[in-house]
Design an enzyme around this catalytic site. Structure first.
Site, mmCIF file in Angstrom:
data_model
loop_
_atom_site.group_PDB
_atom_site.id
_atom_site.type_symbol
_atom_site.label_atom_id
_atom_site.label_comp_id
_atom_site.label_asym_id
_atom_site.label_seq_id
_atom_site.Cartn_x
_atom_site.Cartn_y
_atom_site.Cartn_z
ATOM 1 N N GLY A 10 0.922 -1.125 0.077
ATOM 2 C CA GLY A 10 -0.079 0.099 -0.001
ATOM 3 C C GLY A 10 0.817 1.290 0.047
ATOM 4 O O GLY A 10 2.121 1.075 0.022
ATOM 5 N N PHE A 11 0.284 2.448 0.145
ATOM 6 C CA PHE A 11 0.857 3.730 0.021
ATOM 7 C C PHE A 11 1.878 3.832 1.195
ATOM 8 O O PHE A 11 3.199 3.958 0.984
ATOM 9 C CB PHE A 11 -0.233 4.912 0.196
ATOM 10 N N ASP A 55 0.337 -9.095 1.706
ATOM 11 C CA ASP A 55 -0.720 -8.227 1.135
ATOM 12 C C ASP A 55 -1.494 -8.799 0.055
ATOM 13 O O ASP A 55 -1.234 -9.905 -0.814
ATOM 14 C CB ASP A 55 -0.001 -7.097 0.450
ATOM 15 N N GLY A 74 -3.587 -2.201 -2.904
ATOM 16 C CA GLY A 74 -2.146 -1.993 -2.904
ATOM 17 C C GLY A 74 -1.690 -2.239 -4.580
ATOM 18 O O GLY A 74 -2.582 -2.525 -5.298
ATOM 19 N N ASP A 125 -4.453 -12.623 2.109
ATOM 20 C CA ASP A 125 -5.138 -11.838 2.916
ATOM 21 C C ASP A 125 -5.168 -12.010 4.371
ATOM 22 O O ASP A 125 -5.301 -13.284 4.751
ATOM 23 C CB ASP A 125 -6.793 -12.563 2.297
ATOM 24 N N ALA A 134 -1.297 -0.079 12.893
ATOM 25 C CA ALA A 134 -1.297 1.122 12.157
ATOM 26 C C ALA A 134 -3.078 1.367 12.344
ATOM 27 O O ALA A 134 -3.761 1.243 11.593
ATOM 28 C CB ALA A 134 -1.091 1.317 10.716
ATOM 29 N N TYR A 175 -14.853 1.409 9.453
ATOM 30 C CA TYR A 175 -13.419 1.757 9.628
ATOM 31 C C TYR A 175 -13.022 2.199 11.215
ATOM 32 O O TYR A 175 -12.285 1.694 11.705
ATOM 33 C CB TYR A 175 -12.919 2.853 8.654
ATOM 34 N N GLN A 188 -3.179 -10.226 28.335
ATOM 35 C CA GLN A 188 -3.404 -11.798 28.169
ATOM 36 C C GLN A 188 -2.512 -12.464 27.796
ATOM 37 O O GLN A 188 -2.049 -13.583 28.511
ATOM 38 C CB GLN A 188 -4.771 -12.118 27.478
HETATM 39 N N1 LIG Z 1 -2.875 7.428 4.669
HETATM 40 C C1 LIG Z 1 -3.106 7.901 5.889
HETATM 41 O O1 LIG Z 1 -3.564 9.094 5.810
HETATM 42 C C2 LIG Z 1 -3.674 7.086 7.010
HETATM 43 C C3 LIG Z 1 -4.270 7.858 8.161
HETATM 44 C C4 LIG Z 1 -4.444 6.959 9.221
HETATM 45 C C5 LIG Z 1 -4.232 5.566 9.202
HETATM 46 N N2 LIG Z 1 -3.722 5.023 8.275
HETATM 47 C C6 LIG Z 1 -3.589 3.500 8.342
HETATM 48 O O2 LIG Z 1 -2.374 2.974 7.657
HETATM 49 C C7 LIG Z 1 -2.413 1.966 7.157
HETATM 50 C C8 LIG Z 1 -2.062 2.096 5.718
HETATM 51 O O3 LIG Z 1 -2.531 2.981 4.959
HETATM 52 P P1 LIG Z 1 -2.282 3.242 3.565
HETATM 53 O O4 LIG Z 1 -2.539 4.765 3.236
HETATM 54 O O5 LIG Z 1 -0.988 2.645 3.170
HETATM 55 O O6 LIG Z 1 -3.635 2.673 2.992
HETATM 56 P P2 LIG Z 1 -3.524 1.675 1.452
HETATM 57 O O7 LIG Z 1 -4.813 1.190 1.174
HETATM 58 O O8 LIG Z 1 -2.915 2.424 0.472
HETATM 59 O O9 LIG Z 1 -2.972 0.579 1.843
HETATM 60 C C9 LIG Z 1 -3.360 -0.575 2.612
HETATM 61 C C10 LIG Z 1 -2.821 -1.974 2.037
HETATM 62 O O10 LIG Z 1 -3.362 -2.906 2.781
HETATM 63 C C11 LIG Z 1 -3.688 -4.111 1.878
HETATM 64 N N3 LIG Z 1 -4.826 -4.703 2.580
HETATM 65 C C12 LIG Z 1 -6.076 -4.362 2.894
HETATM 66 N N4 LIG Z 1 -6.884 -5.266 3.296
HETATM 67 C C13 LIG Z 1 -6.070 -6.560 3.401
HETATM 68 C C14 LIG Z 1 -6.238 -7.939 3.867
HETATM 69 N N5 LIG Z 1 -7.398 -8.306 4.339
HETATM 70 N N6 LIG Z 1 -5.155 -8.498 3.750
HETATM 71 C C15 LIG Z 1 -3.975 -8.242 3.404
HETATM 72 N N7 LIG Z 1 -3.594 -7.132 2.857
HETATM 73 C C16 LIG Z 1 -4.744 -6.053 2.836
HETATM 74 C C17 LIG Z 1 -4.165 -3.364 0.663
HETATM 75 O O11 LIG Z 1 -3.786 -4.188 -0.687
HETATM 76 C C18 LIG Z 1 -2.989 -2.302 0.615
HETATM 77 O O12 LIG Z 1 -1.838 -2.818 -0.130
HETATM 78 C C19 LIG Z 1 -3.898 1.447 7.325
HETATM 79 O O13 LIG Z 1 -3.948 0.625 7.920
HETATM 80 C C20 LIG Z 1 -4.455 2.699 7.391
HETATM 81 O O14 LIG Z 1 -5.831 2.468 8.241
HETATM 82 C C21 LIG Z 1 -3.285 5.763 6.934
#
Ligand SMILES: NC(=O)c1ccc[n+]([C@@H]2O[C@H](COP(=O)([O-])OP(=O)(O)OC[C@H]3O[C@@H](n4cnc5c(N)ncnc54)[C@H](O)[C@@H]3O)[C@@H](O)[C@H]2O)c1
Length: 316
Positions: free
Chosen positions: A10-11, A31, A36, A56, A116, A147, A164
């Site tokens: 992901g990002f 992932d 992603g 997953d 995260a 969410y 625990q």
């Molecule tokens: N970017 C932000 O501003 C921000 C803010 C607060 C929290 N977060 C948290 O940071 C984390 C990353 O955010 P991001 O911006 O990179 O999001 P994103 O959507 O770009 O990346 C999330 C990644 O998780 C993978 N994913 C989703 N569900 C999955 C599953 N069931 N099994 C395996 N992989 C799975 C996706 O394919 C993706 O690669 C997230 O948990 C998000 O909640 C991000």
């Protein structure tokens, strides 16, 4: 060190994997590629110390297959409202069942675990700035609940595994993060504004545009996550920038950065869209000695250059 990053395609995850590899660690990226990018993973494959597991996290992980793991970062979850609202049941499963599966792995292999989490656990906050001991104001049945409540339950689960099962835990409450590597069409405000202004299209502002956010550059966030993982703090910690900007102001800043005119289309306010969002960062500065160092202007320049380049590649 051998480190597992769930959501590593992901990002933020891809930037974290790249930094951990640069620091000499072995990285296992898990992932499902739900949001992603396969391209991000391909770029990381140039490192021999990088392994990609297309899985997953809602399905249990096989500790035997993974070998030694000393740290687990759980970033797996779609972060953009557009994405996480497409399949709200799946979003809850990822946060709850997925987090549990990763915690089980951490328990079995005795790895340190970082969640995260998000500023969304504060919901539409009635206190400003938001400190970690504020319990939040969340609508349990609104469109963002899958969410917000998913992450709140994930935090509770992480805490329960600590109490625990003595799993060594870290909880990062991430505030808005932006930068190169975001997807054009992910519906997040920065990518939205930058790509539309680059294309000469009108940008959409929901509500009056006075709602505020604080934006942290992705490289700063990656440094903060690594610093938190390396610290001995087992209680939740806010991570982000505390420079508060209204959405309308952000639009002007992006226009100035790109040196392009902006055309604004006003849209009805989104349901449960938080009006104010600003972290209290006293704890992260005191405990980690960390502060974001990239100014919003400098970060927007780098992000704009990234999107301009991606656009050139599309048209080439
Ligand atoms: N970017 C932000 O501003 C921000 C803010 C607060 C929290 N977060 C948290 O940071 C984390 C990353 O955010 P991001 O911006 O990179 O999001 P994103 O959507 O770009 O990346 C999330 C990644 O998780 C993978 N994913 C989703 N569900 C999955 C599953 N069931 N099994 C395996 N992989 C799975 C996706 O394919 C993706 O690669 C997230 O948990 C998000 O909640 C991000």
């Amino acid at each position: 060190m051998s480190i597992l990053v769930a959501g590593g395609a992901g990002f933020i995850g891809a930037a974290l994997c790249a930094k951990l590899l640069e620091l000499g660690h072995t990285v296992i990226c898990v992932d499902s590629l739900q949001t992603g990018s396969a391209q991000a993973v391909d770029r990381l494959r140039t490192f021999a110390r990088f392994t990609f597991l297309h899985q997953d996290i809602v399905q249990p992980l096989n500790a035997g297959q993974l070998g030694q793991v000393e740290q687990v970062y759980n970033l797996a979850c779609p972060a953009s409202p557009l994405h996480y609202q497409q399949d709200p049941v799946k979003t809850i499963e990822t946060n709850v069942i997925g987090t549990r599966n990763l915690l089980e792995l951490a328990r079995v292999v005795r790895a340190r675990f970082l969640l995260a989490s998000t500023s969304e656990v504060y919901g539409s906050p009635q206190r400003k700035p938001q400190r970690e001991d504020y319990w939040g104001n969340v609508n349990t049945t609104g469109p963002r609940a899958c969410y917000d409540e998913g992450k709140r339950c994930a935090e509770a689960l992480v805490q329960a595994y600590h109490t625990q099962h003595q799993v060594d835990i870290r909880i990062a409450r991430i505030f808005n993060t932006y930068g190169p590597g975001m997807q054009r069409d992910d519906g997040r405000v920065v990518s939205n504004f930058v790509t539309r202004i680059l294309d000469g299209d009108p940008i959409e502002i929901y509500g009056d545009g006075h709602q505020t956010r604080c934006f942290c550059y992705v490289d700063d966030m990656v440094d903060a996550l690594i610093a938190l993982m390396s610290s001995d703090c087992t209680t939740p910690m806010n991570l982000g920038s505390d420079r508060e900007v209204s959405v309308a102001n952000l639009a002007h800043l992006v226009g100035q950065t790109l040196e392009k005119p902006i055309i604004v289309r006003h849209m009805p306010a989104l349901v449960d869209d938080p009006q104010e969002r600003r972290p209290d960062l006293e704890k992260c500065f005191r405990v980690l000695g960390w502060r974001a160092t990239t100014s919003l202007e400098a970060g927007l320049l780098k992000t704009s250059a990234f999107f301009a380049q991606t656009q050139e590649n599309i048209h080439a």
